[in-house]
Enzyme design. Structure first.
Site, PDB file in Angstrom:
ATOM      1  N   ASP A  87       0.835  -1.214   0.000  1.00 42.95           N
ATOM      2  CA  ASP A  87       0.000   0.000   0.000  1.00 42.95           C
ATOM      3  C   ASP A  87       0.872   1.267   0.000  1.00 42.95           C
ATOM      4  O   ASP A  87       0.358   2.367  -0.165  1.00 42.95           O
ATOM      5  CB  ASP A  87      -0.951  -0.009   1.208  1.00 42.95           C
ATOM      6  N   ASP A 137       7.442 -13.196  -3.606  1.00 41.11           N
ATOM      7  CA  ASP A 137       7.179 -13.645  -2.232  1.00 41.11           C
ATOM      8  C   ASP A 137       8.384 -13.231  -1.387  1.00 41.11           C
ATOM      9  O   ASP A 137       9.517 -13.618  -1.691  1.00 41.11           O
ATOM     10  CB  ASP A 137       7.011 -15.173  -2.259  1.00 41.11           C
ATOM     11  N   GLY A 138       8.129 -12.491  -0.330  1.00 41.27           N
ATOM     12  CA  GLY A 138       9.234 -12.007   0.498  1.00 41.27           C
ATOM     13  C   GLY A 138      10.070 -13.148   1.046  1.00 41.27           C
ATOM     14  O   GLY A 138      11.300 -13.043   1.184  1.00 41.27           O
ATOM     15  N   ASP A 155       6.116  -5.596   6.737  1.00 40.50           N
ATOM     16  CA  ASP A 155       4.794  -4.965   6.742  1.00 40.50           C
ATOM     17  C   ASP A 155       3.804  -5.938   6.107  1.00 40.50           C
ATOM     18  O   ASP A 155       3.261  -5.706   5.033  1.00 40.50           O
ATOM     19  CB  ASP A 155       4.850  -3.657   5.940  1.00 40.50           C
ATOM     20  N   SER A 156       3.653  -7.076   6.762  1.00 39.40           N
ATOM     21  CA  SER A 156       2.827  -8.149   6.183  1.00 39.40           C
ATOM     22  C   SER A 156       1.389  -7.988   6.645  1.00 39.40           C
ATOM     23  O   SER A 156       1.113  -7.213   7.563  1.00 39.40           O
ATOM     24  CB  SER A 156       3.344  -9.496   6.693  1.00 39.40           C
TER      25      SER A 156
HETATM   26  N1  SAM Z   1      -0.610  -2.566   7.309  1.00 42.31           N
HETATM   27  C1  SAM Z   1      -1.258  -3.828   7.037  1.00 42.31           C
HETATM   28  C2  SAM Z   1      -1.431  -4.635   8.285  1.00 42.31           C
HETATM   29  O1  SAM Z   1      -0.693  -4.445   9.223  1.00 42.31           O
HETATM   30  O2  SAM Z   1      -2.334  -5.458   8.279  1.00 42.31           O
HETATM   31  C3  SAM Z   1      -0.483  -4.604   6.033  1.00 42.31           C
HETATM   32  C4  SAM Z   1      -0.001  -3.755   4.919  1.00 42.31           C
HETATM   33  S1  SAM Z   1       0.133  -4.402   3.414  1.00 42.31           S
HETATM   34  C5  SAM Z   1      -1.411  -4.171   2.687  1.00 42.31           C
HETATM   35  C6  SAM Z   1       0.328  -6.144   3.604  1.00 42.31           C
HETATM   36  C7  SAM Z   1       0.875  -6.650   2.301  1.00 42.31           C
HETATM   37  O3  SAM Z   1       1.636  -7.836   2.472  1.00 42.31           O
HETATM   38  C8  SAM Z   1      -0.215  -6.987   1.275  1.00 42.31           C
HETATM   39  O4  SAM Z   1      -0.111  -6.089   0.194  1.00 42.31           O
HETATM   40  C9  SAM Z   1       0.101  -8.438   0.875  1.00 42.31           C
HETATM   41  O5  SAM Z   1      -0.131  -8.670  -0.501  1.00 42.31           O
HETATM   42  C10 SAM Z   1       1.568  -8.520   1.221  1.00 42.31           C
HETATM   43  N2  SAM Z   1       2.065  -9.880   1.423  1.00 42.31           N
HETATM   44  C11 SAM Z   1       1.437 -10.913   2.035  1.00 42.31           C
HETATM   45  N3  SAM Z   1       2.228 -12.003   2.030  1.00 42.31           N
HETATM   46  C12 SAM Z   1       3.390 -11.654   1.407  1.00 42.31           C
HETATM   47  C13 SAM Z   1       4.600 -12.344   1.101  1.00 42.31           C
HETATM   48  N4  SAM Z   1       4.753 -13.642   1.440  1.00 42.31           N
HETATM   49  N5  SAM Z   1       5.587 -11.666   0.477  1.00 42.31           N
HETATM   50  C14 SAM Z   1       5.424 -10.347   0.131  1.00 42.31           C
HETATM   51  N6  SAM Z   1       4.293  -9.636   0.380  1.00 42.31           N
HETATM   52  C15 SAM Z   1       3.295 -10.287   1.025  1.00 42.31           C
END
Ligand code: SAM
Length: 275
Positions: A87, A137-138, A155-156
């Site tokens: 985001d 994927d992180g 920031d997952s």
């Molecule tokens: N601020 C929010 C919270 O604390 O709930 C989270 C922010 S952000 C929207 C979370 C992001 O992590 C999402 O865009 C999601 O697609 C991403 N995400 C989830 N799993 C992931 C992974 N394994 N590697 C990279 N990004 C990932």
């Protein structure tokens, strides 16, 4: 005016709801369900798999507290890694510092594309020349990169769906290898009110991995329980020491008093074994 009601259940019998003026978007991406609503009280709201991720009204509470404790505690952060954070809010906060580079690794390209279009206040920094956006994927990225970072921010989303792997022990063990000496990791860790056992278990393995494995707290009004927990992880830096740098201007929540207060944990979160 016809309105739409959005509900997120935090327990089977309680949660948060918004009366939205309209649904701006709803789609199934390759990884999750993504929705954006226009609300009267909180501006635009992003949900992933039905969970509130960010609202225009209160996102600063979360993004400032995820980013600034680590960026202020590190004497000279130059190269930054953000896992998740599609985001853009965490990246915006990182770029308030004179850094050399910021790599953002987001698994879902659609989150980046949609937030770029619908959340301009969050994604203003995506075009900065110091920024590199990686769609991956992180968990995979950190195992195949040979780059090293001064600060890593996780920031997952919550430990469900694609994010689940980002809350496990071997992810943090692998993440530690991507830190330069003296580096710091800050990660969103969950809701103390509802995830206390999960936080307790996580702290046991984090304390074995890092000399400083400290939780700190900050309010996020639209997250479960309204109080959010973050993990500060480092082998050399104690964040409770006096800060030696000036806090960036124009912040809305974080300051040096908030920084030190955040590490003072309430009784229900204190590590009983300490006594
Ligand atoms: N601020 C929010 C919270 O604390 O709930 C989270 C922010 S952000 C929207 C979370 C992001 O992590 C999402 O865009 C999601 O697609 C991403 N995400 C989830 N799993 C992931 C992974 N394994 N590697 C990279 N990004 C990932």
């Amino acid at each position: 005016m016809k309105t739409t009601e959005i509900r997120e259940f935090h327990t089977p019998t309680s949660g948060i709801f918004f009366r939205a003026k309209r649904r701006v978007l709803s789609e199934k991406t390759a990884f999750q369900k993504m929705e954006v609503y226009e609300t009267t009280s909180h501006g635009r709201v992003l949900l992933l798999d039905g969970l509130v991720q960010t609202t225009e009204k209160d996102e600063f509470f979360y993004h400032e507290m995820l980013v600034h404790p680590a960026m202020m505690a590190h004497p000279r952060p130059r190269d930054i890694l953000i896992i998740g954070g599609g985001d853009g809010g965490a990246l915006r906060e990182v770029l308030r510092y004179r850094i050399r580079s910021a790599v953002l690794v987001e698994i879902d390209a659609r989150v980046i594309e949609v937030c770029r279009r619908l959340f301009p206040g969050l994604t203003s920094s995506f075009g900065d020349e110091r920024v590199e956006i990686v769609v991956d994927d992180g968990n995979r990225f950190i195992r195949q990169t040979d780059r090293r970072f001064d600060v890593i921010l996780v920031d997952s989303s919550d430990p469900v769906g694609p994010s689940a792997v980002l809350h496990q022990r071997d992810f943090y063990a692998a993440l530690k290898k991507c830190l330069r000496p003296g580096g710091i990791i800050a990660a969103q860790a969950g809701a103390p009110l509802f995830h206390l056992e999960h936080l307790r278990k996580k702290r046991i393995f984090l304390k074995k991995l890092f000399s400083f494995a400290l939780y700190y707290l900050g309010p996020v009004p639209t997250y479960p329980g309204g109080l959010w927990c973050y993990a500060f992880l480092s082998d050399r830096v104690d964040p409770r020491k006096r800060l030696r740098k000036k806090v960036p201007k124009k912040l809305k929540y974080y300051n040096s008093d908030v920084h030190h207060g955040a590490f003072a944990l309430p009784e229900f979160m204190r590590d009983r074994r300490r006594r």
